[in-house]
Design an enzyme around this catalytic site. Structure first.
Site, PDB file in Angstrom:
ATOM      1  N   SER A 154       0.827  -1.200   0.000  1.00 30.07           N
ATOM      2  CA  SER A 154       0.000   0.000   0.000  1.00 30.07           C
ATOM      3  C   SER A 154       0.866   1.256   0.000  1.00 30.07           C
ATOM      4  O   SER A 154       0.349   2.346  -0.142  1.00 30.07           O
ATOM      5  CB  SER A 154      -0.934   0.000   1.204  1.00 30.07           C
ATOM      6  OG  SER A 154      -0.194  -0.167   2.378  1.00 30.07           O
ATOM      7  N   HIS A 185      -1.894  -2.354  -6.667  1.00 30.06           N
ATOM      8  CA  HIS A 185      -2.462  -2.063  -5.349  1.00 30.06           C
ATOM      9  C   HIS A 185      -3.984  -2.138  -5.373  1.00 30.06           C
ATOM     10  O   HIS A 185      -4.646  -1.310  -6.001  1.00 30.06           O
ATOM     11  CB  HIS A 185      -1.980  -0.668  -4.902  1.00 30.06           C
ATOM     12  CG  HIS A 185      -2.447  -0.279  -3.551  1.00 30.06           C
ATOM     13  ND1 HIS A 185      -2.705   1.010  -3.189  1.00 30.06           N
ATOM     14  CD2 HIS A 185      -2.717  -1.028  -2.444  1.00 30.06           C
ATOM     15  CE1 HIS A 185      -3.109   1.046  -1.939  1.00 30.06           C
ATOM     16  NE2 HIS A 185      -3.127  -0.184  -1.466  1.00 30.06           N
ATOM     17  N   GLU A 207      -4.525   0.358  -8.453  1.00 29.13           N
ATOM     18  CA  GLU A 207      -3.464   1.301  -8.838  1.00 29.13           C
ATOM     19  C   GLU A 207      -2.310   0.485  -9.409  1.00 29.13           C
ATOM     20  O   GLU A 207      -1.868  -0.487  -8.789  1.00 29.13           O
ATOM     21  CB  GLU A 207      -2.934   2.052  -7.606  1.00 29.13           C
ATOM     22  CG  GLU A 207      -3.814   3.165  -7.121  1.00 29.13           C
ATOM     23  CD  GLU A 207      -3.248   3.851  -5.864  1.00 29.13           C
ATOM     24  OE1 GLU A 207      -3.598   5.004  -5.642  1.00 29.13           O
ATOM     25  OE2 GLU A 207      -2.480   3.226  -5.108  1.00 29.13           O
ATOM     26  N   ASN A 239      -4.039   6.255  -1.093  1.00 32.27           N
ATOM     27  CA  ASN A 239      -3.695   6.338   0.338  1.00 32.27           C
ATOM     28  C   ASN A 239      -3.111   7.699   0.695  1.00 32.27           C
ATOM     29  O   ASN A 239      -3.324   8.215   1.787  1.00 32.27           O
ATOM     30  CB  ASN A 239      -2.703   5.239   0.722  1.00 32.27           C
ATOM     31  CG  ASN A 239      -3.403   3.914   0.970  1.00 32.27           C
ATOM     32  OD1 ASN A 239      -4.620   3.859   1.103  1.00 32.27           O
ATOM     33  ND2 ASN A 239      -2.641   2.852   1.017  1.00 32.27           N
TER      34      ASN A 239
HETATM   35  N1  3HC Z   1     -15.482  -5.570   5.202  1.00 30.58           N
HETATM   36  C1  3HC Z   1     -15.420  -6.454   4.154  1.00 30.58           C
HETATM   37  N2  3HC Z   1     -16.373  -6.510   3.196  1.00 30.58           N
HETATM   38  C2  3HC Z   1     -17.420  -5.663   3.305  1.00 30.58           C
HETATM   39  C3  3HC Z   1     -17.541  -4.725   4.344  1.00 30.58           C
HETATM   40  C4  3HC Z   1     -16.522  -4.700   5.313  1.00 30.58           C
HETATM   41  N3  3HC Z   1     -16.559  -3.846   6.333  1.00 30.58           N
HETATM   42  N4  3HC Z   1     -18.686  -4.026   4.160  1.00 30.58           N
HETATM   43  C5  3HC Z   1     -19.284  -4.523   3.075  1.00 30.58           C
HETATM   44  N5  3HC Z   1     -18.510  -5.504   2.544  1.00 30.58           N
HETATM   45  C6  3HC Z   1     -18.786  -6.287   1.363  1.00 30.58           C
HETATM   46  C7  3HC Z   1     -20.077  -7.045   1.548  1.00 30.58           C
HETATM   47  O1  3HC Z   1     -19.832  -8.305   2.150  1.00 30.58           O
HETATM   48  C8  3HC Z   1     -20.568  -7.197   0.119  1.00 30.58           C
HETATM   49  O2  3HC Z   1     -19.900  -8.295  -0.472  1.00 30.58           O
HETATM   50  P1  3HC Z   1     -20.728  -9.360  -1.381  1.00 30.58           P
HETATM   51  O3  3HC Z   1     -21.162  -8.593  -2.592  1.00 30.58           O
HETATM   52  O4  3HC Z   1     -19.717 -10.412  -1.653  1.00 30.58           O
HETATM   53  O5  3HC Z   1     -21.849  -9.811  -0.547  1.00 30.58           O
HETATM   54  C9  3HC Z   1     -20.048  -5.958  -0.586  1.00 30.58           C
HETATM   55  O6  3HC Z   1     -19.022  -5.412   0.278  1.00 30.58           O
HETATM   56  C10 3HC Z   1     -21.095  -4.923  -0.817  1.00 30.58           C
HETATM   57  O7  3HC Z   1     -21.650  -4.652   0.451  1.00 30.58           O
HETATM   58  P2  3HC Z   1     -23.037  -3.969   0.599  1.00 30.58           P
HETATM   59  O8  3HC Z   1     -24.013  -4.573  -0.345  1.00 30.58           O
HETATM   60  O9  3HC Z   1     -23.370  -3.942   2.063  1.00 30.58           O
HETATM   61  O10 3HC Z   1     -22.732  -2.565  -0.025  1.00 30.58           O
HETATM   62  P3  3HC Z   1     -22.525  -1.173   0.582  1.00 30.58           P
HETATM   63  O11 3HC Z   1     -23.336  -0.311  -0.291  1.00 30.58           O
HETATM   64  O12 3HC Z   1     -22.721  -1.108   2.050  1.00 30.58           O
HETATM   65  O13 3HC Z   1     -20.968  -0.915   0.257  1.00 30.58           O
HETATM   66  C11 3HC Z   1     -18.651  -0.849   0.562  1.00 30.58           C
HETATM   67  C12 3HC Z   1     -19.957  -1.466   1.030  1.00 30.58           C
HETATM   68  C13 3HC Z   1     -18.386  -1.230  -0.870  1.00 30.58           C
HETATM   69  C14 3HC Z   1     -17.539  -1.360   1.458  1.00 30.58           C
HETATM   70  C15 3HC Z   1     -18.789   0.723   0.630  1.00 30.58           C
HETATM   71  O14 3HC Z   1     -19.170   1.095   1.926  1.00 30.58           O
HETATM   72  C16 3HC Z   1     -17.515   1.461   0.282  1.00 30.58           C
HETATM   73  O15 3HC Z   1     -17.223   1.692  -0.881  1.00 30.58           O
HETATM   74  N6  3HC Z   1     -16.760   1.891   1.306  1.00 30.58           N
HETATM   75  C17 3HC Z   1     -15.481   2.610   1.117  1.00 30.58           C
HETATM   76  C18 3HC Z   1     -14.361   1.634   1.080  1.00 30.58           C
HETATM   77  C19 3HC Z   1     -13.028   2.285   0.830  1.00 30.58           C
HETATM   78  O16 3HC Z   1     -12.825   3.486   0.929  1.00 30.58           O
HETATM   79  N7  3HC Z   1     -12.030   1.453   0.510  1.00 30.58           N
HETATM   80  C20 3HC Z   1     -10.679   1.889   0.234  1.00 30.58           C
HETATM   81  C21 3HC Z   1      -9.906   2.023   1.477  1.00 30.58           C
HETATM   82  S1  3HC Z   1      -8.196   2.407   1.233  1.00 30.58           S
HETATM   83  C22 3HC Z   1      -7.440   0.912   0.990  1.00 30.58           C
HETATM   84  O17 3HC Z   1      -8.056  -0.107   0.970  1.00 30.58           O
HETATM   85  C23 3HC Z   1      -5.972   0.947   0.747  1.00 30.58           C
HETATM   86  C24 3HC Z   1      -5.192   0.099   1.682  1.00 30.58           C
HETATM   87  O18 3HC Z   1      -3.875   0.041   1.203  1.00 30.58           O
HETATM   88  C25 3HC Z   1      -5.154   0.630   3.096  1.00 30.58           C
END
Ligand code: 3HC
Length: 403
Positions: free
Chosen positions: A119, A140, A152, A190
């Site tokens: 990351s 990434h 990415e 990030n």
């Molecule tokens: N952990 C893991 N999976 C999750 C989750 C969580 N906390 N919350 C939801 N999900 C999964 C669900 O299980 C579902 O999977 P499925 O289709 O296999 O059943 C899928 O996400 C969709 O969930 P929902 O139908 O409940 O949809 P939502 O509309 O609630 O969306 C989300 C969930 C896609 C996680 C949305 O809230 C989102 O986009 N959040 C932002 C996430 C984000 O910013 N990610 C990037 C972070 S930075 C990073 O990752 C970089 C690293 O290097 C640190």
């Protein structure tokens, strides 16, 4: 080069999710770990993702089994002799990554591409430790990797154009969006997200608002989940680690909030162990409230949505002025990597700044800079745009052009 077979090294949550994404696209994938328990957990993660699709009626149980059969869990490198790409998702320690790459070099063909799901760590440094720097690249993924559309792609200094093209094509074959980003600490998403998450934590520790209120206001603004829910999903230890790394590379504007350390010290690592900013299952957030009550308060600290969003916009401008990516790519990466929207539309930070008016954003940053210091020092390019009258949508041009 067409990729016929892939491998993922490291079967943690991310490694498991990446292997699921590859198998879902129909490619065979080897999933390797050094620990049987981790491997079992990785396979369990994959099965759960497929099961959820079956439960939602998106695939049949038979299809699920045929996708599962594409994944070969293993503790050895025996099946690596014909893999075309290896994605490493091992712990974020440079020496571990280098050791894995050295081991791989012994067992894979000379043509195999080494992709790292790091990351933040330097791709060029990893590449320099191999005999094939032209074939080492960053790939990434974002949490949850089976859902988030962005990957990415980060070339190192010596990565060849062929490798970049192959990996972009491979990423697209996984039904993901590939955005090529120049190497810099934190890469793009990030780097932009951390100042936003960090600022949320500053506002919380200073007593400006509580986590629920901040989360609510940011989801109203257009983030799919609030910053504290997101940090619990990412892992507080991961946020602390990425925060420290960015601070060491970029200096004072990235200084991590002290409260990360309080939480990690108290063993509150996020959703993965049932307790972070919030409590999950049997855990509550009472201990967090106690830690906050004991934390020295800043009397004049105020929470506003802008206090969190402006540092993200400002960092986007800094990345743009450093040519890390183009303005459309920066916005697209943030939309696909974080799900950000603005007033009901998918818009990235630069387009949001254009909507708000670059003069307003600059004025807001200058006020915040007076109050809180370096974390808000406005980017040079933002000032230049304002001086030139490129104020955003209202002027017909800002970071983007408007008819
Ligand atoms: N952990 C893991 N999976 C999750 C989750 C969580 N906390 N919350 C939801 N999900 C999964 C669900 O299980 C579902 O999977 P499925 O289709 O296999 O059943 C899928 O996400 C969709 O969930 P929902 O139908 O409940 O949809 P939502 O509309 O609630 O969306 C989300 C969930 C896609 C996680 C949305 O809230 C989102 O986009 N959040 C932002 C996430 C984000 O910013 N990610 C990037 C972070 S930075 C990073 O990752 C970089 C690293 O290097 C640190």
């Amino acid at each position: 080069m067409y990729i016929f077979k892939a491998a993922v090294v490291g079967a943690g949550t991310m490694g498991g999710e990446i292997a699921q994404v590859i198998s879902f696209s129909g490619l065979p994938v080897v999933l390797k770990d050094v620990d049987q328990k981790m491997l079992d957990k990785g396979m369990e993660t994959i099965r759960e993702i497929y099961q959820s699709r079956v439960d939602k009626g998106k695939m049949s149980a038979g299809e699920m089994e045929s996708k599962m059969a594409l994944i070969e869990p293993t503790l050895s490198y025996d099946s690596f002799s014909d893999v075309d790409i290896v994605i490493e998702a091992v712990p974020e320690k440079m020496n571990i990554k280098k050791r894995v790459l050295a081991d791989l070099e012994e067992v894979v063909p000379e043509t195999t591409i080494f992709a790292s799901n790091t990351s933040a760590l330097s791709i060029s440094e990893m590449a320099a430790a191999t005999k094939r720097p032209g074939k080492v690249i960053g790939m990434h993924f974002f949490n949850p990797a089976h859902v988030m559309k962005l990957v990415e792609i980060i070339p190192g200094l010596e990565t060849t154009q062929d490798t970049i093209d192959d990996v972009v094509m491979f990423t697209e074959s996984l039904r993901k969006l590939a955005v090529v980003v120049q190497e810099c600490p934190g890469f793009l998403v990030n780097r932009l997200l951390m100042p936003y998450l960090n600022e949320a934590t500053y506002a919380l520790q200073e007593g400006a608002a509580d986590a629920t209120e901040i989360d609510e206001k940011l989801t109203e603004f257009g983030m799919p989940m609030g910053p504290f829910t997101l940090m619990d999903m990412l892992g507080i230890d991961v946020c602390q680690y990425v925060g420290e790394y960015l601070y060491s590379e970029y200096g004072p504007r990235m200084e991590p909030a002290k409260f990360f350390y309080e939480l990690v010290k108290a063993g509150r690592l996020g959703e993965k162990n049932g307790k972070g900013f919030y409590g999950y299952g049997d855990e509550s957030d009472e201990p967090v409230k106690e830690l906050l009550a004991a934390f020295p308060k800043a009397g004049n600290s105020k929470f506003t949505v802008e206090r969190l969003v402006y540092p993200m916009i400002n960092e986007a401008v800094l990345a743009l002025q450093e040519h890390i990516a183009t303005a459309p790519d920066i916005d697209m990466a943030m939309i696909a990597g974080t799900g950000i929207t603005y007033q009901g539309e998918r818009k990235g930070p630069l387009a949001i700044a254009d909507e708000m008016g670059l003069d307003c954003v600059l004025e807001g940053l200058e006020e915040l800079f007076q109050q809180y210091g370096e974390r808000f020092r406005p980017a040079r390019l933002l000032k230049t745009k304002v001086r030139a009258g490129h104020l955003g949508v209202k002027a017909g041009r800002g970071f983007h052009e408007y008819a």
